[in-house]
Write an enzyme that holds these catalytic residues in place. Structure first.
Site, short mmCIF file in Angstrom:
data_model
loop_
_atom_site.label_atom_id
_atom_site.label_comp_id
_atom_site.label_asym_id
_atom_site.label_seq_id
_atom_site.Cartn_x
_atom_site.Cartn_y
_atom_site.Cartn_z
N LYS A 30 9.98 87.35 38.99
CA LYS A 30 9.96 88.81 38.86
C LYS A 30 11.37 89.36 38.61
O LYS A 30 11.56 90.20 37.72
CB LYS A 30 9.35 89.42 40.13
CG LYS A 30 9.24 90.94 40.12
CD LYS A 30 8.16 91.44 41.07
CE LYS A 30 8.53 91.35 42.52
NZ LYS A 30 9.58 92.31 42.92
N SER A 31 12.34 88.88 39.36
CA SER A 31 13.71 89.39 39.20
C SER A 31 14.23 89.11 37.79
O SER A 31 14.83 89.98 37.15
CB SER A 31 14.65 88.71 40.21
OG SER A 31 14.29 89.04 41.52
N ASP A 325 12.52 88.00 50.65
CA ASP A 325 11.11 88.37 50.43
C ASP A 325 10.14 87.37 51.07
O ASP A 325 8.92 87.58 51.03
CB ASP A 325 10.82 88.45 48.93
CG ASP A 325 11.55 89.63 48.28
OD1 ASP A 325 11.82 90.62 48.99
OD2 ASP A 325 11.85 89.55 47.07
N ARG A 398 3.29 91.49 49.44
CA ARG A 398 3.63 90.23 50.14
C ARG A 398 2.94 90.15 51.50
O ARG A 398 2.65 89.06 51.98
CB ARG A 398 5.14 90.07 50.25
CG ARG A 398 5.81 89.96 48.88
CD ARG A 398 7.16 89.32 48.90
NE ARG A 398 7.90 89.68 47.71
CZ ARG A 398 7.79 89.04 46.52
NH1 ARG A 398 7.01 88.01 46.39
NH2 ARG A 398 8.50 89.46 45.48
C1 S3P Z 1 15.54 91.81 44.10
C2 S3P Z 1 16.36 91.88 45.18
C3 S3P Z 1 15.87 91.95 46.57
C4 S3P Z 1 14.40 91.59 46.69
C5 S3P Z 1 13.57 92.19 45.60
C6 S3P Z 1 14.07 91.74 44.25
C7 S3P Z 1 16.14 91.77 42.76
O1 S3P Z 1 16.08 93.26 47.05
O2 S3P Z 1 13.89 92.00 47.94
O3 S3P Z 1 12.21 91.81 45.73
O4 S3P Z 1 15.43 91.44 41.79
O5 S3P Z 1 17.34 92.07 42.65
P1 S3P Z 1 17.52 93.67 47.68
O6 S3P Z 1 18.51 93.19 46.73
O7 S3P Z 1 17.53 95.15 47.79
O8 S3P Z 1 17.54 92.97 49.01
#
Ligand code: S3P
Length: 444
Positions: A30-31, A325, A398
């Site tokens: 996803k990221s 996560d 989740r």
């Molecule tokens: C993500 C960063 C995380 C994660 C999110 C995806 C990202 O959040 O919890 O699901 O893609 O950069 P934080 O960076 O705010 O902890």
């Protein structure tokens, strides 16, 4: 624009049936998917993306970048092209709706600020309750003209000239770091982000793939990132690796259902994302990673998981950014492990799609497991989990998936009030788990 419509809630339950077996193609990360669309939209030229995660969150980002003037075309399942705007976005005349997606809205605030556009940012009720000041404050320090609603959505951002900053984020957040770096592409001077705790570095890796000049200097467990602006990006091909956060659900289900034996293909093994797998290894999990090369600068591996008797863990707070996560589903593993686990330093879980610290504890106790919150720690005493509880998922994907995993191994199964939001990150979850042998029933 009307807010992204949410389907009516659908309840579901899972029950123990038989061991999980087979092979799963891990859904795209996803990221990385969000970043591929955003950098593609900022770049000069046409970026081709393969393996894009076609989940609601990512599709909201695709819609946003097309409203900002990029040309976004799906050419086949998981295959997309994005023709970028050469660093300048067009200002849309109606709000950009990011639905449930914290990553989408936070990264895009940085990208829009750096690309000289104005936009109004909105989201669903969960996203509208999450903190945005962590992004709007540094952007305003760079010169962004922002009106926020007490640090929450809706946020109005008006086009303005940006200057570089030297910033130490007060929370370990890849979203905050990424928003600043994306804004820095359009700011004058060298922006420096000083991370006390290294967070996922997909933005830095992908910026390099798109030809950006930036340096990343490790400083113990910390990192200093420098990016000089303004600078442009050049389109490239992005092959999205498998998402270790999505793979976590099948992994833990296989570990706690006796006799299970699964292989998950193409899981990204970036150490900034694999804290869960390190923790499970320490708990005695039988996991083996076979390297499978790289996808767009990220290492990937095929992961074999075999059911294991797990033992409790005392997990240090420092590991949290690399598995932020995965705590709800790790907590499920702890509920089946021998002994008392302590998961330390989980304050950030309160700022996720729901208050995941409270929700995780409630999920376990609703199913007869022994769990309590102690300050920012979660303490879980493992053993036999009776199950039979109903988990209120609070609109959190989740939590829904974690509760269903719990029910696959708990004697009395488990029920969840709503599974529709699973589509935000893992649309194929129910089908994938059923194909591996899980017994899932969906209500009407
Ligand atoms: C993500 C960063 C995380 C994660 C999110 C995806 C990202 O959040 O919890 O699901 O893609 O950069 P934080 O960076 O705010 O902890």
């Amino acid at each position: 624009m009307t807010p992204i419509s949410r389907p009516a809630p659908r309840a579901a339950r899972s029950q123990p049936l038989k061991p999980l077996r087979g092979q799963l193609i891990t859904p795209g990360d996803k990221s990385v998917s969000h970043r591929a669309l955003i950098l593609g939209a900022l770049a000069n030229g046409t970026t081709r993306i393969s393996g894009l995660l076609e989940s609601d969150d990512v599709l909201a980002t695709a819609e946003a970048v097309s409203r900002l003037g990029a040309s976004v075309v799906q050419t086949g399942p998981g295959n997309w092209t994005v023709t970028g705007r050469g660093g300048r976005f067009r200002s849309p005349d109606t709000p950009l709706d990011f639905g449930n997606s914290g990553t989408g809205v936070r990264l895009m605030m940085g990208a829009v600020a750096g690309a000289g556009a104005s936009a109004h940012f909105i989201g669903d009720s969960s996203l509208s309750s999450r903190p945005m000041g962590r992004v709007t404050e540094p952007l305003m320090q760079m010169g962004a003209d922002i009106t926020a609603n007490g640090g929450r959505l809706p946020v109005q951002l008006n086009a303005s000239i940006l200057n570089a900053i030297d910033y130490r984020p007060p929370v370990a957040s890849a979203q905050v770091k990424s928003a600043i770096l994306l804004a820095a592409l359009g700011a004058s001077g060298e922006t420096i982000v000083r991370e006390d705790h290294a967070t996922r570095d997909h933005t830095e890796t992908m910026l390099k793939l798109f030809g950006a000049g930036l340096t990343v200097e490790p400083e113990g467990g910390a990192r200093i990132i420098r990016l000089g602006g303004p600078q442009g990006l050049t389109a490239c091909d992005v092959d999205v690796p498998g998402d270790p956060s999505s793979a976590a659900f099948a992994t833990i289900a296989a570990l706690i259902i006796p006799g299970s034996d699964l292989t998950l293909s193409r899981v990204m093994t970036n150490p900034a994302r694999t804290g869960l797998y390190e923790a499970l290894g320490r708990m005695g999990a039988d996991l083996s990673f076979t390297p499978a090369g790289q996808a767009s600068g990220e290492h990937i591996a095929d992961l074999r998981v075999r059911a294991s008797q797990l033992s409790a863990i005392d997990l240090e707070a420092d590991i949290a950014p690399s598995m932020i996560d995965e705590y709800p589903v790790l907590a499920v593993a702890c509920a089946f492990a021998k002994g008392t686990s302590r998961l330390r330093g989980l304050a950030e879980l309160r700022a996720k799609e729901s208050d995941r610290l409270a929700a995780t504890c409630a999920m376990l106790t609703a199913n007869g497991a022994t769990a309590r919150i102690d300050g920012d720690d979660l303490v879980i005493t493992g053993g036999v989990v009776p199950g039979g509880g109903e988990v209120i998922t609070r609109g959190d994907h989740r939590m829904a998936m974690s509760a269903l995993v719990l029910g696959m191994a708990a004697r009395g199964g488990a029920a969840v009030d709503d599974i529709t939001m699973i589509a935000t990150s893992y649309p194929a979850f129910m089908d994938d788990m059923s194909a591996l042998g899980a017994r899932l029933e969906v209500g009407q």
